[in-house]
Each structure stands twice: as C-alpha cells, then as structure tokens.
Design a protein around this motif. Sequence first.
Motif, PDB file in Angstrom:
ATOM      1  N   ASP A  89       0.825  -1.226   0.000  1.00  0.00           N
ATOM      2  CA  ASP A  89       0.000   0.000   0.000  1.00  0.00           C
ATOM      3  C   ASP A  89       0.851   1.265   0.000  1.00  0.00           C
ATOM      4  OD1 ASP A  89      -2.559  -1.253   0.086  1.00  0.00           O
ATOM      5  OD2 ASP A  89      -2.229  -1.717   2.195  1.00  0.00           O
ATOM      6  N   PHE A  90       2.125   1.141  -0.358  1.00  0.00           N
ATOM      7  CA  PHE A  90       3.070   2.260  -0.325  1.00  0.00           C
ATOM      8  C   PHE A  90       2.523   3.527  -0.987  1.00  0.00           C
ATOM      9  CE2 PHE A  90       6.501   4.675  -2.378  1.00  0.00           C
ATOM     10  CZ  PHE A  90       7.343   4.928  -1.311  1.00  0.00           C
ATOM     11  N   ARG A  91       1.890   3.374  -2.145  1.00  0.00           N
ATOM     12  CA  ARG A  91       1.400   4.549  -2.882  1.00  0.00           C
ATOM     13  C   ARG A  91       0.470   5.393  -1.996  1.00  0.00           C
ATOM     14  NH1 ARG A  91      -2.754   3.905  -7.840  1.00  0.00           N
ATOM     15  NH2 ARG A  91      -3.939   3.050  -6.120  1.00  0.00           N
ATOM     16  N   ASP A  92      -0.508   4.738  -1.399  1.00  0.00           N
ATOM     17  CA  ASP A  92      -1.483   5.467  -0.587  1.00  0.00           C
ATOM     18  C   ASP A  92      -0.885   5.926   0.735  1.00  0.00           C
ATOM     19  OD1 ASP A  92      -3.943   5.228  -2.236  1.00  0.00           O
ATOM     20  OD2 ASP A  92      -3.456   3.108  -2.049  1.00  0.00           O
ATOM     21  N   GLN A  93       0.034   5.125   1.258  1.00  0.00           N
ATOM     22  CA  GLN A  93       0.634   5.492   2.542  1.00  0.00           C
ATOM     23  C   GLN A  93       1.559   6.704   2.392  1.00  0.00           C
ATOM     24  OE1 GLN A  93       1.897   1.456   3.400  1.00  0.00           O
ATOM     25  NE2 GLN A  93       0.507   1.377   5.143  1.00  0.00           N
ATOM     26  N   LEU A  94       2.271   6.776   1.267  1.00  0.00           N
ATOM     27  CA  LEU A  94       3.129   7.935   1.021  1.00  0.00           C
ATOM     28  C   LEU A  94       2.254   9.180   0.836  1.00  0.00           C
ATOM     29  CD1 LEU A  94       6.062   8.832   0.693  1.00  0.00           C
ATOM     30  CD2 LEU A  94       5.845   8.423  -1.768  1.00  0.00           C
ATOM     31  N   ARG A  95       1.104   9.002   0.217  1.00  0.00           N
ATOM     32  CA  ARG A  95       0.163  10.111   0.032  1.00  0.00           C
ATOM     33  C   ARG A  95      -0.350  10.599   1.397  1.00  0.00           C
ATOM     34  NH1 ARG A  95      -0.838  14.451  -2.662  1.00  0.00           N
ATOM     35  NH2 ARG A  95      -2.846  15.249  -1.987  1.00  0.00           N
ATOM     36  N   LEU A  96      -0.729   9.646   2.241  1.00  0.00           N
ATOM     37  CA  LEU A  96      -1.194   9.986   3.589  1.00  0.00           C
ATOM     38  C   LEU A  96      -0.095  10.733   4.351  1.00  0.00           C
ATOM     39  CD1 LEU A  96      -3.204   9.696   5.961  1.00  0.00           C
ATOM     40  CD2 LEU A  96      -2.411   7.356   6.279  1.00  0.00           C
ATOM     41  N   LEU A  97       1.141  10.249   4.217  1.00  0.00           N
ATOM     42  CA  LEU A  97       2.270  10.892   4.895  1.00  0.00           C
ATOM     43  C   LEU A  97       2.519  12.290   4.322  1.00  0.00           C
ATOM     44  CD1 LEU A  97       4.533  10.585   6.977  1.00  0.00           C
ATOM     45  CD2 LEU A  97       5.928   9.502   5.214  1.00  0.00           C
ATOM     46  N   ASP A  98       2.394  12.432   3.001  1.00  0.00           N
ATOM     47  CA  ASP A  98       2.580  13.741   2.356  1.00  0.00           C
ATOM     48  C   ASP A  98       1.574  14.759   2.884  1.00  0.00           C
ATOM     49  OD1 ASP A  98       4.802  13.413   0.789  1.00  0.00           O
ATOM     50  OD2 ASP A  98       3.691  12.735  -0.976  1.00  0.00           O
ATOM     51  N   GLU A  99       0.349  14.298   3.085  1.00  0.00           N
ATOM     52  CA  GLU A  99      -0.683  15.208   3.595  1.00  0.00           C
ATOM     53  C   GLU A  99      -0.348  15.681   5.003  1.00  0.00           C
ATOM     54  OE1 GLU A  99      -4.208  12.888   3.091  1.00  0.00           O
ATOM     55  OE2 GLU A  99      -4.331  13.344   0.937  1.00  0.00           O
ATOM     56  N   LEU A 100       0.288  14.803   5.774  1.00  0.00           N
ATOM     57  CA  LEU A 100       0.608  15.150   7.167  1.00  0.00           C
ATOM     58  C   LEU A 100       1.936  15.897   7.278  1.00  0.00           C
ATOM     59  CD1 LEU A 100      -0.478  11.720   8.685  1.00  0.00           C
ATOM     60  CD2 LEU A 100      -1.649  13.898   8.992  1.00  0.00           C
ATOM     61  N   THR A 101       2.793  15.776   6.265  1.00  0.00           N
ATOM     62  CA  THR A 101       4.110  16.432   6.307  1.00  0.00           C
ATOM     63  C   THR A 101       4.370  17.173   5.005  1.00  0.00           C
ATOM     64  OG1 THR A 101       5.164  14.414   5.456  1.00  0.00           O
ATOM     65  CG2 THR A 101       5.120  14.663   7.842  1.00  0.00           C
ATOM     66  N   PRO A 102       3.589  18.242   4.746  1.00  0.00           N
ATOM     67  CA  PRO A 102       3.734  18.946   3.465  1.00  0.00           C
ATOM     68  C   PRO A 102       5.067  19.685   3.352  1.00  0.00           C
ATOM     69  CG  PRO A 102       2.163  20.084   4.900  1.00  0.00           C
ATOM     70  CD  PRO A 102       2.541  18.824   5.602  1.00  0.00           C
ATOM     71  N   TRP A 103       5.848  19.709   4.447  1.00  0.00           N
ATOM     72  CA  TRP A 103       7.111  20.440   4.444  1.00  0.00           C
ATOM     73  C   TRP A 103       8.280  19.691   3.797  1.00  0.00           C
ATOM     74  CZ3 TRP A 103       9.021  16.758   7.591  1.00  0.00           C
ATOM     75  CH2 TRP A 103       8.239  16.313   8.665  1.00  0.00           C
ATOM     76  N   THR A 104       8.088  18.453   3.349  1.00  0.00           N
ATOM     77  CA  THR A 104       9.197  17.766   2.658  1.00  0.00           C
ATOM     78  C   THR A 104       8.972  17.801   1.153  1.00  0.00           C
ATOM     79  OG1 THR A 104       8.024  15.715   2.965  1.00  0.00           O
ATOM     80  CG2 THR A 104       9.910  16.086   4.400  1.00  0.00           C
ATOM     81  N   PRO A 105      10.058  17.735   0.376  1.00  0.00           N
ATOM     82  CA  PRO A 105       9.880  17.615  -1.074  1.00  0.00           C
ATOM     83  C   PRO A 105       9.097  16.335  -1.381  1.00  0.00           C
ATOM     84  CG  PRO A 105      12.200  17.947  -0.488  1.00  0.00           C
ATOM     85  CD  PRO A 105      11.464  17.725   0.783  1.00  0.00           C
ATOM     86  N   ALA A 106       8.353  16.344  -2.481  1.00  0.00           N
ATOM     87  CA  ALA A 106       7.536  15.185  -2.851  1.00  0.00           C
ATOM     88  C   ALA A 106       8.376  13.919  -2.898  1.00  0.00           C
ATOM     89  CB  ALA A 106       6.884  15.432  -4.204  1.00  0.00           C
ATOM     90  N   ALA A 107       7.814  12.848  -2.373  1.00  0.00           N
ATOM     91  CA  ALA A 107       8.410  11.505  -2.407  1.00  0.00           C
ATOM     92  C   ALA A 107       9.719  11.384  -1.624  1.00  0.00           C
ATOM     93  CB  ALA A 107       8.630  11.030  -3.847  1.00  0.00           C
ATOM     94  N   HIS A 108      10.112  12.440  -0.925  1.00  0.00           N
ATOM     95  CA  HIS A 108      11.382  12.359  -0.193  1.00  0.00           C
ATOM     96  C   HIS A 108      11.261  11.459   1.042  1.00  0.00           C
ATOM     97  CE1 HIS A 108      15.201  13.535   1.516  1.00  0.00           C
ATOM     98  NE2 HIS A 108      14.572  13.576   2.679  1.00  0.00           N
ATOM     99  N   LEU A 109      12.209  10.537   1.185  1.00  0.00           N
ATOM    100  CA  LEU A 109      12.284   9.700   2.388  1.00  0.00           C
ATOM    101  C   LEU A 109      13.736   9.659   2.851  1.00  0.00           C
ATOM    102  CD1 LEU A 109      10.018   6.695   1.323  1.00  0.00           C
ATOM    103  CD2 LEU A 109       9.528   8.303   3.177  1.00  0.00           C
ATOM    104  N   ASP A 110      13.948   9.785   4.152  1.00  0.00           N
ATOM    105  CA  ASP A 110      15.319   9.748   4.680  1.00  0.00           C
ATOM    106  C   ASP A 110      15.783   8.323   4.955  1.00  0.00           C
ATOM    107  OD1 ASP A 110      14.128  12.573   5.626  1.00  0.00           O
ATOM    108  OD2 ASP A 110      16.281  12.699   5.213  1.00  0.00           O
ATOM    109  N   GLY A 111      14.861   7.382   4.898  1.00  0.00           N
ATOM    110  CA  GLY A 111      15.254   5.992   5.081  1.00  0.00           C
ATOM    111  C   GLY A 111      14.040   5.104   5.265  1.00  0.00           C
TER     112      GLY A 111
END
Length: 317
Positions: A89-111
């Motif tokens: 479910d990565f696609r939807d989970q990354l979207r959910l995370l993006d909504e909660l953390t709009p301060w990171t560049p799109a699709a950015h993950l530190d690990g």
Amino acid sequence: MRFRFQLRMLHSLALLAGLSCFYAAKALSADPEVIVLGIAQDAGFPQAGCRRDCCALAWSDAEKRRFSSCLAIIDPDTKQRWLLDCTPDFRDQLRLLDELTPWTPAAHLDGIFLTHAHVGHYLGLAQLGREVIGARGVSVYAMPRMKFFLESNGPWDQLVELKQIEIVRLQAGTLQALNDRISITPFLVPHRDEYSETVGFEIVGPNRKVIYLPDIDKWKRWEVDINQVVQQADRAFLDGTFYDGAELPGRDMTEIPHPFIVESLQRLSPLADFDRNKVFFLHLNHTNPLLHEGSAQRQGILEKGFHVAEQGSSYKL
Ligand SMILES: [Zn+2]
Ligand SMILES: [Zn+2]
Ligand SMILES: [Zn+2]
C-alpha cells in the motif's frame, strides 16, 4: 548623557534580540512523532478475493479500508521522515504521509527500515524503481539476510544496481542514530524466516520510547518477556493478526503462527492499567473482529485497558 542613552538603546536591542531568538527557538522545536500509516496484516483490509462478511463493508465503503501495517517517524524540525516497512500500500501510505508532512519535497524519504521479507513488509520498494518514482539513493536499512535477499533477487537487485536504493546493514541490538535526537534499534524475534530474519524495532525520541513489533510466531517462543518490553516502553504496537484459533476455517493455523489476541490478553494480564494503556494491536487479518468498530471483541479489549492502533494517528516521541 548621550553615551548613557546609547547604552540603554543597546541594552534594549540586546533584550529584543534575545527574546526573538527565544521565540524562534521555541517555534522551531516541535517534537518528532510516530505516525501510524497502516494497521492491517500484509494483505490489507479488505483482502483480495474475500467475499465473506468480514470484508463486505470494507468493499462497499472506502472509509473502512485499512492499509498494511506501517509506521512513519517524522521530525518537523529537521524536515526528515522515515518509514518502518514498505508495504504493497506504499502509494497510498506515502500520500497519507505527504498530507501530514507537506514540508518535505515530494516523495522524499530519509530511510526505510524493513522488519522482514514477507510480502506485506517490503513489496512497496518496487515503487522506488524506474517504473514509478525513480528514486535516488534512498537508504534501506535491512538485517544481513534481508540485505542479501534484496541484492540477489530481481526485481530488487535492479534497485541496488541503479542506485535507487542503498542498503544499509542493520545489526540486532545495535542502535542506529536517525539524527541527534531519534534512534532506532532492531531486535530479533521468532517468525517463519523463509527468506530473511525477522526483527521488531525500538524507537527512542527525546522523551519517549516506542516498540513496533508487527510479526512474531508466539510469545512463548521468544526468550524475551513481552510484559517487560511493554513496561520499559511508552507505547507498544504489537502483533494482533488473529483474534483466536477459530478464525480461518479450512486452513492449518499452525503453518502461520501468531499470538492470538486471546493469548496476548492472557499473557499481558499481569500488567497494571498504566502499562496496558501502552499496548496498541495492529497487523490485523481481514478476519479479525477487532477491525470492526462495534464488535464485542473490540469492546472487550478496550474494557481490559488495551487498544487497537488507528490508521492516521500520531504519537509524540
Ligand atoms: Zn506481516
Ligand atoms: Zn475478509
Ligand atoms: Zn511475516
């Protein structure tokens, strides 16, 4: 006179500067958090091909659907974010995370930290490849067998070759610093380790400690006492796959061992109310009645002082 006036001005200016620094520091200092991005077993809820009552509501009402188990760790001060497990479910989970953390560049993950090589916990890595995000050097933290598995099997080896991911080797019991105020430590647990070891994670922030343990065979097969683990943490997300042994008619449940909720309630019963309040079950199979708001089983565990993890909820570290 003029000199004294200048001194007074300097003093006021220094005071103002000091105050604004104080408020700026305060505004910057937001606690890191753990965010629950999924609470279902590997397959998600509803499950592919299920026409039974357990999934009927979730098929007709998208609000009732739940993603595979996954946590995010975020640090608003440093604008960093990490995933624990990378699910189908990565696609939807990354979207959910993006909504909660709009301060990171799109699709950015530190690990991304992986617990093990069962489908619900790493298949999402495919989304980092050429066909989708085309990531660059995302750090994937994995135990030695898990690392070897990814490096020696397609399509995962291509992510490595194209440097879309960089696998960092984890060692059980060895702390990994995420930044200067968050750390994570993997610990081994007994599980059906066909392709990899299985670990849970201990996450320590400036104020709190969180346990993430989505898969384990049975509490009694682990040399560690789960009650002590809960006592020493502030919150524990634990394997709650099946409610009891009658849940999968026609399937041999000894082939897919997990602690049944009824067994966990028994095992955790010595805990005081204060410690029970830390326990949040996740990794729920589509057949688990805890997925249904109004079920007697869900009511029962709440009355005993335990919880069911909620997708989208957060907890300050
Ligand atoms: Zn799983
Ligand atoms: Zn179902
Ligand atoms: Zn598993």
